[in-house]
Design an enzyme around this catalytic site. Structure first.
Site, PDB file in Angstrom:
ATOM      1  N   VAL A  86       0.844  -1.202   0.000  1.00 13.01           N
ATOM      2  CA  VAL A  86       0.000   0.000   0.000  1.00 13.01           C
ATOM      3  C   VAL A  86       0.874   1.244   0.000  1.00 13.01           C
ATOM      4  CG1 VAL A  86      -1.892   1.225   1.124  1.00 13.01           C
ATOM      5  CG2 VAL A  86      -1.790  -1.268   1.255  1.00 13.01           C
ATOM      6  N   CYS A  87       1.443   1.564   1.154  1.00 11.89           N
ATOM      7  CA  CYS A  87       2.145   2.833   1.323  1.00 11.89           C
ATOM      8  C   CYS A  87       3.537   2.852   0.709  1.00 11.89           C
ATOM      9  CB  CYS A  87       2.223   3.185   2.804  1.00 11.89           C
ATOM     10  SG  CYS A  87       0.593   3.421   3.552  1.00 11.89           S
ATOM     11  N   ILE A  88       4.005   1.716   0.194  1.00 11.23           N
ATOM     12  CA  ILE A  88       5.252   1.696  -0.572  1.00 11.23           C
ATOM     13  C   ILE A  88       4.958   1.545  -2.063  1.00 11.23           C
ATOM     14  CG2 ILE A  88       7.442   0.501  -0.958  1.00 11.23           C
ATOM     15  CD1 ILE A  88       7.292   2.124   1.630  1.00 11.23           C
TER      16      ILE A  88
END
Length: 217
Positions: A122-124
Site C-alpha cells: 500500500v504505502c510503498i
C-alpha cells in the site's frame, strides 16, 4: 569488438549525493499487522538505513500516516539519527498524493529516490509506481519493508520490479554508500553501523577487529 574495462563505478550504483531516502510509516500500529518480517528485524533494518543515510548525509524524508489518531509514533530507530527533523504526517496512503510530501521531495531536488517502510503493498507500492510514472529512478529496500502476509509483500515487490523499481537490502544500502574501504573519512562510521545493526556481518567485523586488528570489510 572487445570491451576495455575501466576502474569506474556503474551509474546505477547509489552514492551519498545522487539520491534521496524516503522512510514511510515505520509506525507502531503498522508494525502490529506486519507478519512478513518479524518486528525486531524490521526495526533493526529500518534503523540501519536511517543511520546510514544520516551518517553519509543523504537527504532523507520521514513521513507518517495518521500519527496522532491511529498509527502511532515512528520507530525511534528511524527518528533518532535525525534529531529535531520534522515528520510529515499525512492522511493519504499514497505519499505522492500529499502536497506537503511532494513539496519536500521537490525541495530536495533528486531524481533518484530510495523507499522503505510499511506496508509494502500500500504505502510503498503506491508512491513507487507514482514516482516511476513521473520519471524518477526508484529503489526499494525490501528488507526494511513489511506487510500483512508474505504473499502481500512478495506480490508488491514483484509488481514494483516489473514497473522498473530496483530492489536492494538494508546492509547493501550501507555498503553501497561506502563501497571502498580506502575512504577513511567514513570507514569508522560504516563499521560502527555494521557492528551495531549489521547482524552476523557486524559480528564478523567485531571478531576480526578484536582478534586480529583487521582493517577492512
Amino acid at each position: 569488438m572487445s570491451i576495455t574495462a575501466k576502474p569506474t563505478a556503474g551509474s546505477a550504483l547509489l552514492t551519498p549525493k545522487n539520491h534521496a531516502l524516503v522512510l514511510c510509516d515505520c509506525q507502531s500500529q503498522m508494525a502490529f499487522g506486519t507478519t512478513s518480517i518479524d518486528a525486531i528485524t524490521l526495526r533493526n533494518n529500518a534503523g540501519l538505513i536511517a543511520s546510514s543515510a544520516a551518517g553519509f548525509k543523504v537527504p532523507t524524508l520521514l513521513t507518517t500516516v495518521a500519527e496522532k489518531t491511529f498509527s502511532g509514533p515512528m520507530f525511534t530507530e528511524v527518528t533518532a539519527p535525525f534529531p529535531g527533523q520534522e515528520l510529515i504526517d499525512r492522511t493519504t496512503m499514497n505519499l505522492f498524493e500529499d502536497s506537503n510530501v511532494i513539496n519536500a521531495i521537490n525541495g530536495i531536488g533528486k531524481d533518484r529516490l530510495v523507499f522503505a517502510g510499511l506496508w509494502t503493498s500500500v504505502c510503498i507500492v503506491d508512491p513507487v509506481l507514482s514516482a516511476l510514472e513521473q520519471g524518477y529512478e526508484v529503489y526499494v529496500v525490501t528488507d526494511a519493508c513489511g506487510d500483512v502476509s508474505e504473499e502481500a509483500h512478495e506480490r508488491a515487490v514483484q509488481r514494483m520490479i516489473q514497473a522498473g523499481a530496483r530492489p536492494m537490502t538494508s546492509l547493501q544500502y550501507l555498503l553501497e554508500l561506502q563501497r571502498d574501504w580506502g575512504r577513511a573519512e567514513t570507514y569508522e562510521l560504516t563499521t560502527i553501523i555494521a557492528k551495531t545493526r549489521g547482524g552476523v556481518y557486524g559480528l564478523g567485523i567485531t571478531y576480526a577487529q578484536s582478534m586480529f586488528n583487521a582493517h577492512g570489510g
